[in-house]
Design an enzyme around this catalytic site. Structure first.
Site, PDB file in Angstrom:
ATOM      1  N   ASP A 169      -7.728   3.743  -0.617  1.00  0.00           N
ATOM      2  CA  ASP A 169      -7.511   3.951   0.805  1.00  0.00           C
ATOM      3  C   ASP A 169      -8.862   3.946   1.495  1.00  0.00           C
ATOM      4  O   ASP A 169      -9.708   4.816   1.241  1.00  0.00           O
ATOM      5  CB  ASP A 169      -6.774   5.263   1.080  1.00  0.00           C
ATOM      6  N   ARG A 228       4.965  -2.883   6.275  1.00  0.00           N
ATOM      7  CA  ARG A 228       5.359  -3.703   7.414  1.00  0.00           C
ATOM      8  C   ARG A 228       5.304  -5.167   6.999  1.00  0.00           C
ATOM      9  O   ARG A 228       4.426  -5.584   6.244  1.00  0.00           O
ATOM     10  CB  ARG A 228       4.437  -3.462   8.618  1.00  0.00           C
ATOM     11  N   ASP A 252      11.050  -5.164   1.108  1.00  0.00           N
ATOM     12  CA  ASP A 252      11.958  -4.483   2.032  1.00  0.00           C
ATOM     13  C   ASP A 252      11.687  -4.903   3.467  1.00  0.00           C
ATOM     14  O   ASP A 252      12.499  -4.663   4.347  1.00  0.00           O
ATOM     15  CB  ASP A 252      11.784  -2.966   1.904  1.00  0.00           C
ATOM     16  N   GLU A 257      10.545 -10.470  10.836  1.00  0.00           N
ATOM     17  CA  GLU A 257      11.407  -9.483  11.477  1.00  0.00           C
ATOM     18  C   GLU A 257      11.114  -9.436  12.969  1.00  0.00           C
ATOM     19  O   GLU A 257       9.982  -9.624  13.403  1.00  0.00           O
ATOM     20  CB  GLU A 257      11.154  -8.088  10.898  1.00  0.00           C
ATOM     21  N   HIS A 284      14.816  -3.745   5.384  1.00  0.00           N
ATOM     22  CA  HIS A 284      14.009  -2.699   6.015  1.00  0.00           C
ATOM     23  C   HIS A 284      14.736  -1.350   5.995  1.00  0.00           C
ATOM     24  O   HIS A 284      14.872  -0.676   7.024  1.00  0.00           O
ATOM     25  CB  HIS A 284      13.655  -3.084   7.454  1.00  0.00           C
TER      26      HIS A 284
END
Length: 308
Positions: A169, A228, A252, A257, A284
């Site tokens: 991260d 996303r 997912d 989208e 999603h």
């Protein structure tokens, strides 16, 4: 204080605010333009992903104190402009982290063991054992990019499977957790058998997973994306499956989208994804469980009452 609900959420949020003296108004049947005409009368707004709260909309928010999003990301809100106007923005990412983690794990286990494929085959009277030999999660190295609520939850549910979990991260100095080893991105490129993305959609992460990014991996990888859709270039997945840089994918979310996540654009790429049994697809819903639906509202309620 008046609060406008422009999306449907678990009713306990409405009930909790009303119980504490807030005046709640429902507007999920109004268009964005209609809401913009009345928003000046409200001090708070509850939204999921129905439309973008942009600078034009915010300019009409003369009395708005907070925007509360039921869900993880804030990409449908111009947070910087809102904060310049003194409007607090917060989400409830803690509420669906466990749901996302369990969904990601379920998709990966299904892909490793060909469960979607063999279920369809057996129902059609096809009995193929050797051709459907699976893989074990034990012994694999899982790379996690993004170690916020969802990344941590995924690392936690992986405990007990006998796999190595590496996490990166960019914006966290220390993880303070025993669920994953904090590493630099280069080590994930070298060691990962599976890559799971748990990152917000920002200018920096838009199409982060592209051909150049994939080319850094030493091994052929399995990709999980529950973050996303536009964090991953679908064409890169298709090319990766073809040249065997990608062994399989659990998706997912998709880069085609629509903003509300309720619909998907027709795409040649989607047709190609559907045609291969090397991917597991879902609409999603990774964070969309009965339990998370309630938890999202509980968390928003506590944040609103604490700050406003």
């Amino acid at each position: 204080m008046k609060v406008l609900f422009v999306d449907t959420v678990h009713p306990l949020l409405w009930e909790g605010l009303t119980r504490n003296g807030y005046e709640c108004v429902e507007a999920d049947d109004l268009t964005k333009e209609q809401i913009q005409q009345i928003i000046a009368d409200f001090h708070g707004i509850i939204i999921r992903s129905r439309f973008k709260i942009d600078s034009t909309f915010l300019d009409a928010c003369n009395n708005l104190k907070f925007i509360a999003r039921s869900g993880s990301g804030l990409e449908n809100i111009d947070v910087q402009y809102a904060e310049q106007k003194g409007i607090t923005c917060f989400n409830s990412a803690e509420g669906n982290a466990q749901a996302v983690a369990e969904h990601a794990l379920g998709m990966l286990l299904s892909l490793f063991n060909n469960l979607n494929k063999v279920d369809s085959e057996v129902r059609s009277g096809i009995w193929k054992r050797e051709k459907n030999r699976g893989h074990e999660l034990s012994g694999k190295t899982i790379g996690i990019i993004g170690y916020g609520n969802n990344g941590r939850a995924f690392a936690k549910v992986l405990q007990g499977f006998g796999c190595t979990v590496l996490a990166y991260d960019k914006y966290l100095e220390s993880f303070n957790t025993n669920w994953a080893e904090q590493v630099e991105l280069q080590l994930i490129f070298q060691k990962a058998d599976v890559l799971s993305l748990h990152i917000p959609l920002t200018e920096e992460t838009t199409f982060l997973f592209n051909d150049n990014f994939l080319g850094n991996f030493k091994k052929s990888i399995y990709l999980i994306n529950t973050s996303r859709g536009k964090c991953v270039d679908t064409k890169t997945i298709l090319r990766g499956l073809k040249n065997k840089k990608i062994s399989g994918a659990c998706l997912d979310v998709f880069d085609f989208e629509k903003t509300s996540f309720e619909q998907i654009e027709k795409s040649k790429a989607l047709k190609k994804l559907i045609s291969t049994d090397k991917v597991i697809l879902s609409p999603h819903i990774a964070g969309w469980t009965f339990e998370s639906y309630e938890k999202l509202s509980k968390i928003l309620l506590s944040k609103i009452l604490l700050n406003h």
